[in-house]
Design a protein around this motif. Structure first.
Motif, PDB file in Angstrom:
ATOM      1  N   ILE A 321      38.186  39.813  41.594  1.00 59.43           N
ATOM      2  CA  ILE A 321      38.279  40.876  42.602  1.00 59.43           C
ATOM      3  C   ILE A 321      39.165  40.344  43.720  1.00 59.43           C
ATOM      4  CG2 ILE A 321      37.037  42.292  44.264  1.00 59.43           C
ATOM      5  CD1 ILE A 321      34.615  42.161  42.466  1.00 59.43           C
ATOM      6  N   THR A 322      40.230  41.099  44.028  1.00 60.07           N
ATOM      7  CA  THR A 322      41.197  40.646  45.028  1.00 60.07           C
ATOM      8  C   THR A 322      41.218  41.628  46.194  1.00 60.07           C
ATOM      9  OG1 THR A 322      42.556  39.710  43.249  1.00 60.07           O
ATOM     10  CG2 THR A 322      43.597  39.984  45.402  1.00 60.07           C
ATOM     11  N   THR A 342      31.585  46.217  47.634  1.00 60.47           N
ATOM     12  CA  THR A 342      32.081  47.535  48.027  1.00 60.47           C
ATOM     13  C   THR A 342      33.159  48.015  47.066  1.00 60.47           C
ATOM     14  OG1 THR A 342      31.587  47.087  50.355  1.00 60.47           O
ATOM     15  CG2 THR A 342      33.179  48.843  49.877  1.00 60.47           C
ATOM     16  N   ILE A 343      34.057  47.094  46.679  1.00 52.55           N
ATOM     17  CA  ILE A 343      35.140  47.458  45.754  1.00 52.55           C
ATOM     18  C   ILE A 343      34.573  47.864  44.398  1.00 52.55           C
ATOM     19  CG2 ILE A 343      37.077  46.489  44.427  1.00 52.55           C
ATOM     20  CD1 ILE A 343      37.818  44.919  46.945  1.00 52.55           C
ATOM     21  N   ILE A 344      33.550  47.134  43.949  1.00 45.12           N
ATOM     22  CA  ILE A 344      32.921  47.476  42.666  1.00 45.12           C
ATOM     23  C   ILE A 344      32.274  48.858  42.753  1.00 45.12           C
ATOM     24  CG2 ILE A 344      31.133  46.821  41.009  1.00 45.12           C
ATOM     25  CD1 ILE A 344      31.632  43.903  41.863  1.00 45.12           C
ATOM     26  N   GLN A 345      31.628  49.139  43.882  1.00 41.40           N
ATOM     27  CA  GLN A 345      30.991  50.450  44.072  1.00 41.40           C
ATOM     28  C   GLN A 345      32.022  51.572  44.065  1.00 41.40           C
ATOM     29  OE1 GLN A 345      28.744  50.198  47.704  1.00 41.40           O
ATOM     30  NE2 GLN A 345      26.930  49.333  46.705  1.00 41.40           N
ATOM     31  N   ASN A 430      53.027  41.808  44.728  1.00 41.69           N
ATOM     32  CA  ASN A 430      53.065  40.391  44.354  1.00 41.69           C
ATOM     33  C   ASN A 430      51.731  39.947  43.751  1.00 41.69           C
ATOM     34  OD1 ASN A 430      55.704  40.094  45.208  1.00 41.69           O
ATOM     35  ND2 ASN A 430      55.147  39.366  47.265  1.00 41.69           N
ATOM     36  N   LYS A 431      50.629  40.397  44.362  1.00 41.64           N
ATOM     37  CA  LYS A 431      49.307  40.049  43.842  1.00 41.64           C
ATOM     38  C   LYS A 431      49.119  40.603  42.426  1.00 41.64           C
ATOM     39  CE  LYS A 431      47.113  37.606  46.942  1.00 41.64           C
ATOM     40  NZ  LYS A 431      46.586  36.249  46.587  1.00 41.64           N
ATOM     41  N   THR A 432      49.571  41.831  42.239  1.00 44.00           N
ATOM     42  CA  THR A 432      49.439  42.460  40.917  1.00 44.00           C
ATOM     43  C   THR A 432      50.222  41.681  39.872  1.00 44.00           C
ATOM     44  OG1 THR A 432      49.177  44.636  41.947  1.00 44.00           O
ATOM     45  CG2 THR A 432      49.799  44.582  39.608  1.00 44.00           C
ATOM     46  N   ASN A 433      51.443  41.283  40.215  1.00 49.97           N
ATOM     47  CA  ASN A 433      52.263  40.530  39.269  1.00 49.97           C
ATOM     48  C   ASN A 433      51.666  39.171  38.953  1.00 49.97           C
ATOM     49  OD1 ASN A 433      54.144  42.591  39.121  1.00 49.97           O
ATOM     50  ND2 ASN A 433      55.418  41.779  40.779  1.00 49.97           N
ATOM     51  N   MET A 466      43.588  51.575  50.895  1.00 53.77           N
ATOM     52  CA  MET A 466      43.617  50.604  49.797  1.00 53.77           C
ATOM     53  C   MET A 466      42.558  49.530  50.050  1.00 53.77           C
ATOM     54  SD  MET A 466      45.135  49.478  47.043  1.00 53.77           S
ATOM     55  CE  MET A 466      45.063  47.918  46.164  1.00 53.77           C
ATOM     56  N   TYR A 467      41.648  49.355  49.077  1.00 50.89           N
ATOM     57  CA  TYR A 467      40.575  48.375  49.255  1.00 50.89           C
ATOM     58  C   TYR A 467      40.846  47.059  48.518  1.00 50.89           C
ATOM     59  CZ  TYR A 467      37.176  51.141  51.863  1.00 50.89           C
ATOM     60  OH  TYR A 467      36.520  51.827  52.851  1.00 50.89           O
ATOM     61  N   GLY A 468      41.387  47.141  47.308  1.00 58.44           N
ATOM     62  CA  GLY A 468      41.623  45.886  46.582  1.00 58.44           C
ATOM     63  C   GLY A 468      41.940  46.124  45.112  1.00 58.44           C
ATOM     64  N   LEU A 469      41.940  45.020  44.380  1.00 57.96           N
ATOM     65  CA  LEU A 469      42.289  45.033  42.958  1.00 57.96           C
ATOM     66  C   LEU A 469      41.134  44.518  42.115  1.00 57.96           C
ATOM     67  CD1 LEU A 469      45.859  43.434  43.196  1.00 57.96           C
ATOM     68  CD2 LEU A 469      45.320  45.882  43.095  1.00 57.96           C
ATOM     69  N   LEU A 470      40.906  45.195  41.026  1.00 54.78           N
ATOM     70  CA  LEU A 470      39.957  44.711  40.019  1.00 54.78           C
ATOM     71  C   LEU A 470      40.762  44.199  38.829  1.00 54.78           C
ATOM     72  CD1 LEU A 470      37.074  47.361  39.783  1.00 54.78           C
ATOM     73  CD2 LEU A 470      36.920  45.045  40.663  1.00 54.78           C
ATOM     74  N   SER A 471      40.520  42.968  38.444  1.00 53.71           N
ATOM     75  CA  SER A 471      41.245  42.365  37.325  1.00 53.71           C
ATOM     76  C   SER A 471      40.311  42.224  36.131  1.00 53.71           C
ATOM     77  CB  SER A 471      41.794  40.992  37.717  1.00 53.71           C
ATOM     78  OG  SER A 471      42.602  41.099  38.867  1.00 53.71           O
ATOM     79  N   PHE A 472      40.741  42.770  35.017  1.00 55.09           N
ATOM     80  CA  PHE A 472      39.906  42.782  33.811  1.00 55.09           C
ATOM     81  C   PHE A 472      40.469  41.811  32.772  1.00 55.09           C
ATOM     82  CE2 PHE A 472      39.433  46.792  35.914  1.00 55.09           C
ATOM     83  CZ  PHE A 472      38.110  47.162  35.745  1.00 55.09           C
ATOM     84  N   LEU A 473      39.570  41.234  32.045  1.00 57.93           N
ATOM     85  CA  LEU A 473      40.003  40.403  30.930  1.00 57.93           C
ATOM     86  C   LEU A 473      39.194  40.769  29.699  1.00 57.93           C
ATOM     87  CD1 LEU A 473      37.649  37.976  30.541  1.00 57.93           C
ATOM     88  CD2 LEU A 473      38.720  37.140  32.606  1.00 57.93           C
TER      89      LEU A 473
END
Length: 837
Positions: A321-322, A342-345, A430-433, A466-473
């Motif tokens: 979570i970023t 909060t981002i997960i919610q 940049n964070k996404t990349n 914009m709250y943040g990024l969720l990164s899935f694997l």
């Protein structure tokens, strides 16, 4: 034009009646892709009775009838009937197994009939049926959508495109597609072979599948030996007829010699080896559609594997979570920060529930793990669904007397939705990349800045923050790195093929230990290459991303042109050409289509890469054991031919074997090969060897030489017993004593050769430490039948045996053992010599 009702309840009276169901099924056919025509009774019977061994047995029976020996004639004809019955039984079992598989593969669906909603198997759907589709349903037939509610489906199994397609009233939905969202009512307008999938599947099912190299080789070997046997049969018949004027006796002797020379067990042994190998693989979650392909598996040099679900678990989970200034890795942690919760919610409220989307499921799992606070019972007032044009999912929830918008989607789409300034846009891009390079799939999440008094009419009807990024694997299967290492040790190259981003593919490749994992080519990259450039790339590159089904087919074709034996995985209809072109087509059992399974040679029921390696191991083991069985078959036929031919040719005083004795030996040889050698464990270095060259014959020089040596020693043992008994132990001067003792040596020589052939390179003593439960059964069963045939009144007269005394019987066994002992010592020396040449 009359409007079409939207509610399912209004369709209850529009379903088919049972009479219409029967009529439509008779007119339009069942909802199944028909396979090739079954072999008819007479055709199957003709195929069985024209086998060389059956023709020989029938011919000998006729000669015995002409000579007046009705008992032996009837006994031989009885063996023919037994073989025919076994063949028909095996064919029936195969048809039953295929029918059961089709039933399991048929998706179930809800239909409206007789004013009721009932759930039936997909194969029972008929033309004109009214079907009800919900999220997660596999569409059982082609149909027209009559009513929809945010209906979209995944047609990648048919088209190769992974993006869900939105459907509206009047549009067509296709058999095999998966309903991703919404619900709908459809009228079936095509079933079975008339569906789009059926048209492709029928074309594939009707293609003639070529024989494997081993099948061709065995057929050629049996044919050549049959020609030799026929030639010797004619020569022996002419010799008796011209020299002794005994034409019928000459024909009988010639046919008997031909039976002794023919390794007719080999095709049967090969069939049973493959059938039992297929059963063993089924216990390892591998379904073999064409059992003879197991031999080709053992020769595989390249494994081309899909990533999702095969190398990975196909179960997404939130990895990171970023937020602005904070990045939390969720691996092996029990608590996260409030902002991450909060981002997960927000992501949870922006998702549908229940959902079949793997990312939505991962978000829900993450909620449960970290026990976030929040009213999870809030209902969506309005949804703005994900579309190809708008890659965001927005849900409007009512909170007290106000409304809030929760959004998630591709980072670029959410950035645009939030109208980020240049500085923030650069930061989040940049964070996404960075996350993409680490192998993550990334979603951005946002929420309306302030509560709304009214429900927005458009997705842009609110201002978003914009709250943040969720990164899935998608975690790799734990056993895959070990399986890849085993593949490399076995001399097998592994190529990973995926539709993912190149950076994601590269990251997964590193995790599982692929060689040259930094080198990644996309389908677009190698499509633009010249043929010679592409071949050069193919020699080095082991990771291909953004690959379409057409690209898969091209990869297989080029690998085969370079002499590789290719195993290729696939799951969709468009993968069928690649699966059919590959030496070994591997379909996915969990997520694959019926058409892919029809085109493939094997089906992975668990979609696991390690199962492919298990198939290779069993394929190699079967080929090894087939060589042992072949060596044994050639070895034991030499004394049979020799002791049949030598007394006639050299005018010895006693003829040892007749046709009935040879049939008796065949009853020993067949079960021995199929039971003992099939059950034999793999040798210790099996998966340390390089793949055998596809052109390597089953009967190579080493096996041919050792087979001749063991046959010569066995023949020498039988001849020694013949003269030893005739000269010194036959006090009764009874010719049948010599014949019986020689036969005892022949039987025990065969039994001891089982032990000597358990390994092609080790001595039988060193192989004794590895247990084979079938050896005891075969030994006890064979010796019991032998004793009955010698000492049981009535049975011994049928076989023309007489009881032996202890000295005669034990001498025959001892001579057999000494002969095999000398062979075992010679075999090890010959093996070392061939390996050092």
């Amino acid at each position: 034009m009359q409007s079409i009702p939207k509610q399912i309840s209004e369709y209850i009276t529009m379903g088919l009646s049972l009479d219409m169901v029967k009529k439509n099924r008779s007119v339009y056919g069942a909802n199944e892709i028909s396979s090739s025509k079954r072999i008819g009774f007479l055709r199957m019977l003709f195929g069985v009775v024209t086998e060389p061994m059956i023709l020989l047995l029938i011919s000998i029976s006729i000669v015995y009838l002409l000579l007046g020996d009705r008992g032996e004639a009837l006994l031989l004809l009885g063996s023919v009937i037994g073989i025919v019955c076994i063949t028909f039984y095996q064919e029936k079992k195969t048809e039953t197994a295929i029918s059961a598989l089709r039933s399991l593969a048929s998706p179930r669906t809800n239909v409206i009939r007789e004013g009721e909603i009932i759930r039936i198997e997909g194969k029972d759907v008929v033309y004109g049926d009214l079907i009800i589709l919900n999220e997660g349903d596999r569409i059982p037939a082609d149909a027209e959508l009559l009513s929809d509610r945010l209906f979209s489906c995944d047609e990648s199994l048919l088209t190769g495109e992974s993006i869900p397609v939105n459907k509206g009233m009047g549009q067509s939905v296709y058999c095999g597609a998966l309903v991703v969202s919404g619900e709908g009512v459809c009228r079936v307008n095509a079933v079975g072979n008339h569906t789009e999938i059926g048209k492709i599947g029928r074309k594939i099912a009707d293609e003639t599948v070529g024989k494997t190299l081993l099948e061709i080789e065995v057929a050629r070997l049996v044919r050549n030996l049959f020609l030799v046997a026929a030639g010797l049969c004619i020569l022996l018949a002419l010799y008796f007829g011209i020299v002794k004027s005994l034409w019928l006796q000459g024909l009988l002797s010639g046919l008997t010699l031909a039976i002794g020379l023919m390794p007719e067990e080999l095709p049967l042994v090969m069939t049973i080896f493959f059938a039992l190998g297929a059963y063993r693989l089924s216990t390892k979650n591998v379904l073999v559609r064409r059992s003879s392909i197991i031999e080709t598996l053992g020769a595989a040099t390249v494994l081309c594997s899909d990533k999702t679900g095969t190398i990975t678990k196909n179960k997404m989970k939130v990895g990171k979570i970023t937020t602005k200034g904070l990045e939390e890795n969720l691996e092996h942690v029990n608590e996260v920060s409030d902002i991450s919760k909060t981002i997960i919610q927000i992501a949870y409220f922006a998702s549908k529930h229940p959902s079949f989307d793997p990312m939505d499921i991962a978000i829900t799992d993450c909620m449960n793990v970290f026990h976030q606070k929040g009213d999870l019972s809030l209902l969506s007032i309005k949804d703005f669904p994900l579309t190809p044009e708008q890659l965001t999912m927005i849900r409007v929830l009512k909170e007290e007397n106000e409304y809030s918008c929760y959004a998630k989607g591709s980072p670029e789409a959410v950035f645009e939705l939030c109208q980020l300034d240049s500085e923030n846009l650069k930061y989040w891009t940049n964070k996404t990349n960075e996350l993409a390079k680490e192998g993550y799939r990334v979603l951005a999440v946002a929420k309306s800045k302030t509560p709304l008094k009214n429900i927005p009419e458009e997705r842009t009807g609110a201002q978003y923050e914009m709250y943040g990024l969720l990164s899935f694997l998608d975690p790799i299967r734990e056993i895959v790195p070990i399986a890849v290492k085993t593949a490399y040790e076995s001399g097998i190259r592994v190529i990973m093929i995926t539709g993912d981003y190149p950076e994601t593919a590269k990251n997964i490749a590193k995790q599982i230990g692929l060689k040259n994992s930094d080198l990644v080519y996309t389908g677009k990259d190698f499509t633009n290459l010249e043929e010679q450039e592409f071949k050069k790339v193919l020699k080095e590159c082991n990771v291909f991303s953004r690959v379409s089904p057409e690209d898969k087919w091209k990869l297989v074709r080029f690998l085969k042109s370079e002499g590789e034996i290719v195993a290729m995985t696939g799951d969709g209809v468009n993968d069928a050409p690649a699966l059919r072109t590959a030496n070994i087509g591997v379909a996915m059992g969990e997520r694959g289509t019926d058409v892919a399974r029809e085109a493939a040679d094997i089906v992975l029921l668990d979609d696991s890469f390690s199962s492919i390696l298990e198939s290779v191991r069993i394929g190699r083991q079967i080929f090894d054991n087939l060589k042992k069985a072949l060596g044994y078959l050639i070895g034991v036929h030499i004394p049979i031919v020799g002791i049949t031919f030598l007394p006639i040719l050299l005018n010895w005083p006693i003829v040892v074997l007749s046709a009935i004795h040879i049939v008796f030996m065949e009853m020993v040889i067949d079960p021995t090969c199929t039971i003992v050698f099939e059950k034999e464990d793999a040798e210790f270095d099996l998966m340390k060897r390089k793949p055998r060259v596809s052109s390597e014959p089953l009967l190579d020089r080493e096996l041919f030489v050792t087979s001749l040596i063991q046959g010569a020693f066995s023949l020498l043992s039988v001849v020694s017993t013949y003269w030893l008994t005739h000269m010194f132990l036959n006090h009764e001067s009874n010719n049948q004593v010599v014949s019986t003792a020689s036969f005892v040596t022949l039987v025990f020589s065969n039994l001891f050769l089982i032990l000597a052939n358990r390994s092609l390179h080790e001595s039988m003593w060193s192989r004794m430490r590895i247990r084979n439960s079938m050896i005891n059964i075969v030994f006890i069963g064979t010796i019991a039948v032998l004793l009955l045939s010698i000492y049981l009144p009535g049975m011994n007269s049928l076989f023309r045996f007489v009881p032996l005394n202890f000295l005669q019987f034990s001498s025959a066994i001892l001579v057999a053992f000494i002969g095999v002992l000398f062979y075992d010592i010679t075999k090890v020396s010959v093996s070392k010599w061939f390996r050092n040449v």
